[in-house]
Design a protein around this motif. Structure first.
Motif, mmCIF file in Angstrom:
data_model
loop_
_atom_site.group_PDB
_atom_site.id
_atom_site.type_symbol
_atom_site.label_atom_id
_atom_site.label_comp_id
_atom_site.label_asym_id
_atom_site.label_seq_id
_atom_site.Cartn_x
_atom_site.Cartn_y
_atom_site.Cartn_z
ATOM 1 N N PHE A 197 17.618 34.570 13.322
ATOM 2 C CA PHE A 197 16.828 35.583 12.626
ATOM 3 C C PHE A 197 17.659 36.855 12.505
ATOM 4 N N SER B 212 2.901 26.916 8.786
ATOM 5 C CA SER B 212 2.001 28.072 8.712
ATOM 6 C C SER B 212 1.586 28.370 7.274
ATOM 7 N N ARG B 213 0.307 28.643 7.102
ATOM 8 C CA ARG B 213 -0.244 29.028 5.802
ATOM 9 C C ARG B 213 0.350 30.352 5.330
ATOM 10 N N THR B 214 0.931 31.098 6.273
ATOM 11 C CA THR B 214 1.481 32.403 5.917
ATOM 12 C C THR B 214 2.662 32.311 4.953
ATOM 13 N N TRP B 215 3.232 31.112 4.808
ATOM 14 C CA TRP B 215 4.320 30.962 3.830
ATOM 15 C C TRP B 215 3.802 30.971 2.396
ATOM 16 N N LYS C 192 16.042 39.951 11.677
ATOM 17 C CA LYS C 192 15.216 41.122 11.937
ATOM 18 C C LYS C 192 14.127 40.836 12.949
ATOM 19 N N PRO C 193 13.650 41.839 13.685
ATOM 20 C CA PRO C 193 14.045 43.245 13.616
ATOM 21 C C PRO C 193 15.457 43.495 14.116
ATOM 22 N N ARG D 64 13.270 31.552 4.605
ATOM 23 C CA ARG D 64 13.861 32.898 4.432
ATOM 24 C C ARG D 64 14.830 33.229 5.550
ATOM 25 N N ARG D 65 15.511 32.219 6.061
ATOM 26 C CA ARG D 65 16.480 32.577 7.099
ATOM 27 C C ARG D 65 17.632 31.590 7.159
ATOM 28 N N ARG E 33 6.735 43.665 0.315
ATOM 29 C CA ARG E 33 7.309 42.369 0.706
ATOM 30 C C ARG E 33 8.108 41.762 -0.450
ATOM 31 N N ARG E 34 9.057 40.921 -0.101
ATOM 32 C CA ARG E 34 9.827 40.194 -1.116
ATOM 33 C C ARG E 34 9.105 38.892 -1.434
ATOM 34 N N ASP F 30 0.420 34.971 -1.186
ATOM 35 C CA ASP F 30 -0.651 35.683 -1.878
ATOM 36 C C ASP F 30 -0.978 36.956 -1.114
ATOM 37 N N GLU F 31 -1.461 37.918 -1.850
ATOM 38 C CA GLU F 31 -1.814 39.202 -1.266
ATOM 39 C C GLU F 31 -3.144 39.643 -1.846
ATOM 40 N N ILE F 32 -3.935 40.315 -1.013
ATOM 41 C CA ILE F 32 -5.073 41.064 -1.527
ATOM 42 C C ILE F 32 -4.754 42.527 -1.278
#
Lengths: 515, 515
Positions: free
Chosen positions: B259, B115-118, B261-262, B213-214, B137-138, B121-123
């Motif tokens: 995992f 996934s590109r979500t890894w 969380k939640p 992250r897990r 976010r961390r 970057d943030e806007i």
């Protein structure tokens, strides 16, 4: 000039609690190009909202929600992963649109000269799913496009709940219904105008909840006038007057706009007409409320505006027109502002003398009346072109609609002469026309003041009535029936489509057309 | 199988408090293409951090900060507008990079299959300025690129403070310094390995703080081994064992990852080797702590893994190799996993018998020993190719490094035969090589177990030592000295550059090379 913290404290104590309403979307739509539609974009229903309960979305899938009406508030999203436990974050793009053009056109192509940051889109990454999130920023929209930028190969994402917590400080429960005989188109205009005003009523009267989201005095004056006949939230006007009064600029001028956060701050924008509207807005407030404490407290600031503005008169008694000042009047690049400014000075002086009279300040009243006479005589002597039958403005002797309208409102001529002037203008339209609903408001007011109510109604229908036909949920910042993509900012994406200065049809209807 | 909530409760009570450290950037840099540099990107200093105090940025301006070392934590930004009061929101793009490639290459071009979500970057849009913000976010990074997407024409934006609140559950104050005689390159390797482990130590032992992250059990086993010799945070290992033990899959299998969380949840990923590593990790934990309560509680789950894995043996006593199972071993598309799986079963059985012995469960110990004998004999009978002098795997009789290494670790042969096998492999390298640091770890361990300490050290230097020369701040998930852009995911942008399974040089140095 330092802030007057006592006045600011009073303003801050008047900060209203916002009421909230949970609003749900009504359908799933698509936005399609259509040359026949307003601004070239048509909205077409594609599915029921209920269908969303049975769908989930993968990378690069998207949908558009229609909330049925204009909303100002906070977005709540419930996110439910479908499939394996989500092994990667979720990345969404959210695009909020007051109008279909904001959904249909890409913000990436935006080339306007106002900041792109006013365009309402977010890219958000969510690490933990399922999630209930509420976006921290306030948005202003009817349409919401949700694009799934990525999930992972192991899950898709469903949206079991999407709704907006709408906010306003305008409580409409006390607004009287219009009488049965009122024509349907005026009822609709009234309703949309009230919605426009309500969506702009937050912790101040904002100019537009999408842009600029803050208090401008030009807008405030009209909002307050509409408010006295609808929401009757006088304390919100009072708060705004105290904010302006408590934070004047270097020489005591009332700023054109103020910011509320992180703490109250006057903008460094100074407009000749807007400073004078502090006097007019205070006058209207006192007329509506009789609140003498506020008058006594704010009068010195109002008087300063008259003195500062009168200080701009030349030896003849005419407002100096040079490159050192700014005056708004209308969004029109070629408009010369001198005659309008002269008229607004007279308009403000005439309201100032009434306030001085209420306070028993005879000496000051006398000075104001002298200034009024000076400025009025000078206007007739130097700005009236007898041959053309129009007021002229600036060294080029420009004839504009704005100059005529404002001179009528300043009542430099008598009522029948004003009526003749406006009729002459309709028959021989000035080269420099009107651009904004704000300027059109003043035309309507001038027509009514001149006894031309039928013409006023005709013009309201030709302008706001056309906006209704073009699908307005709220009245727009900018509208030209002859050029529907008009924007003074280089892109109609950045226009505000719920804008305070356009809310006055309800004021006209309720003030002048109830009998 | 339902969650065993008692075990999960114990795990949750062991959730560590994270310690925080405020870390400031050290310089402003630029990332430039350079064919000579690792992955083709060179980092070049351009200005001091102090220079940032005298600058502000307009639309489309950007800068890159170097935090001097790898960081895991939360970004704090102080934003100060310069010029007129900010009349429009601020829009920033933030790009976080563990490595220069993440700054140099556009995420928009990413075509990998994870996934590109890894990609970090943030806007962000900020409505109210000045502002002190802390991103929720961390992130995991050494480099941070800040792009000003837009301000407005009336202001620019300054960054008087930018820092990261770094977080970890690894307290390094008790880690013994290495003796003076330790060569400098091993000291450096030890230091980087410890940093790698520390940055992965959060509320569980994460595999990589950027991705995934897990908690994966393959990583956990190696982290725990390194942890006993460094941070000695035994309770964190215990928490992880209870999480795995408390949430097994349908037939009682320990999941490959969980995992947090939640709420705690076992992933649906089942790997033959990873389930067996529950036994090995429990064994190591008991060896390190002598915590018999934990052994008694988790032993039934460990025993289940041995029984389930033994159930996969065919009539000959060989792990069935078909299309219905998954076994990790190494990131290698062509690798046949049968022989390695056979060896890992034996490896786990041998640790299981020790645990059964500690618990005095003679009957079970007897069963385990019988299975060990069966599987070992079968390995020699059916997987050993006398002619080639290698273990083979699968119907194609594949010869791989992984099969040899794991059979050595399973101690199917005696020590001298193991040494001969590995020497033979170095002289006649198997066609199927090793890909990950994880597999290289097992090679080093196998060499040491076979008495080939010099060769082990040489291999550590050739692998982790090369990573150090290539500029590693932490040890990477993936590394091939012969192909430095290697990624099994289709893009080196998505690789994790601080990865738990690469942290074991400190384990080797401290366990085997102190004397």
């Amino acid at each position: 000039m330092p802030k007057m913290s006592r006045l600011i404290d009073i303003a801050e104590k008047l900060t209203p609690e916002l009421s909230t309403t949970e609003v749900y979307p009504v359908q799933i739509v698509e936005v399609l190009p259509d040359e026949e539609a307003f601004q070239g974009w048509k909205v077409q229903p594609v599915d029921s909202l209920e269908s969303l309960q049975h769908r989930s979305f993968s990378k690069n899938e998207s949908f558009v929600l229609d909330f049925g009406d204009h909303q100002v508030g906070y977005l709540n999203l419930s996110l439910k992963p479908i499939g394996s436990p989500p092994d990667a974050p979720l990345r969404l793009k959210l695009i909020f649109g007051e109008m279909p053009c904001e959904i249909g056109e890409s913000f990436d192509e935006y080339k306007g000269w106002l900041s792109r940051t006013w365009l309402q889109d977010e890219i958000i990454n969510i690490d933990v799913l399922p999630a209930q999130i509420r976006l921290p920023r306030r948005y202003c929209f009817r349409y919401l496009k949700i694009e799934v930028l990525d999930t992972s190969r192991k899950y898709t994402i469903a949206f079991p709940d999407i709704h907006v917590t709408a906010v306003t400080s305008g409580n409409g429960s006390g607004i009287a219904p219009l009488p049965d005989r009122m024509p349907e188109d005026l009822r609709m205009m009234d309703k949309i105008a009230i919605k426009t005003l309500q969506d702009c009523m937050q912790t101040v009267f904002e100019d537009g909840p999408k842009r600029d989201r803050r208090l401008w005095i030009g807008d405030l004056r009209l909002q307050a006038q509409a408010n006295y006949l609808t929401f009757q939230h006088a304390d919100l006007v009072k708060r705004c007057l105290y904010l302006f009064g408590g934070m004047t600029l270097e020489h005591g001028e009332v700023s054109a706009c103020v910011f509320e956060k992180p703490e109250p701050l006057a903008d460094d924008t100074l407009l000749y007409d807007y400073s004078l509207f502090f006097v007019a807005t205070l006058y209207d407030y006192i007329e509506a409320t009789g609140d003498m404490d506020t008058l006594q407290e704010l009068w010195p600031i109002a008087l300063d505006q008259l003195k500062l503005a009168a200080g701009r008169l030349d030896d003849r008694g005419i407002v100096k027109d040079d490159t050192t000042w700014w005056c708004f009047i209308d969004w029109h690049e070629e408009l010369n502002k001198q005659a309008s400014a002269q008229a607004i000075l007279i308009y403000a002086l005439k309201r100032g003398t009434e306030l001085a009279k209420r306070l028993g300040q005879e000496e000051i009243q006398h000075w104001i009346d002298e200034m009024t006479l000076l400025a009025s005589d000078a206007a007739l002597a130097y700005l009236w072109d007898e041959q053309q039958g129009f007021f002229i403005s600036g060294a080029e002797r420009q004839v504009s609609w704005a100059s005529q309208v404002w001179m009528v409102l300043a009542e430099v001529l008598d009522t029948s002469s004003n009526a003749a002037l406006l009729t002459h203008a309709f028959n021989n339209p000035p080269a420099i026309g009107m651009t904004t609903p704000y300027m059109h408001h003043h035309l309507i007011e001038a027509l009514i003041l001149s006894g031309l109510k039928d013409k006023a109604l005709e013009q309201m229908r030709a302008y706001w009535g056309e906006m209704v036909k073009d699908g307005a949920d709220c009245f727009w910042e900018l509208y030209n029936p002859a050029d529907k993509r008009l924007s003074p900012y280089g892109s109609n994406l950045i226009n505000s489509y719920c804008h305070a200065w356009s809310c006055t049809p309800t004021y006209f209807i309720r003030k002048y057309f109830l009998d």
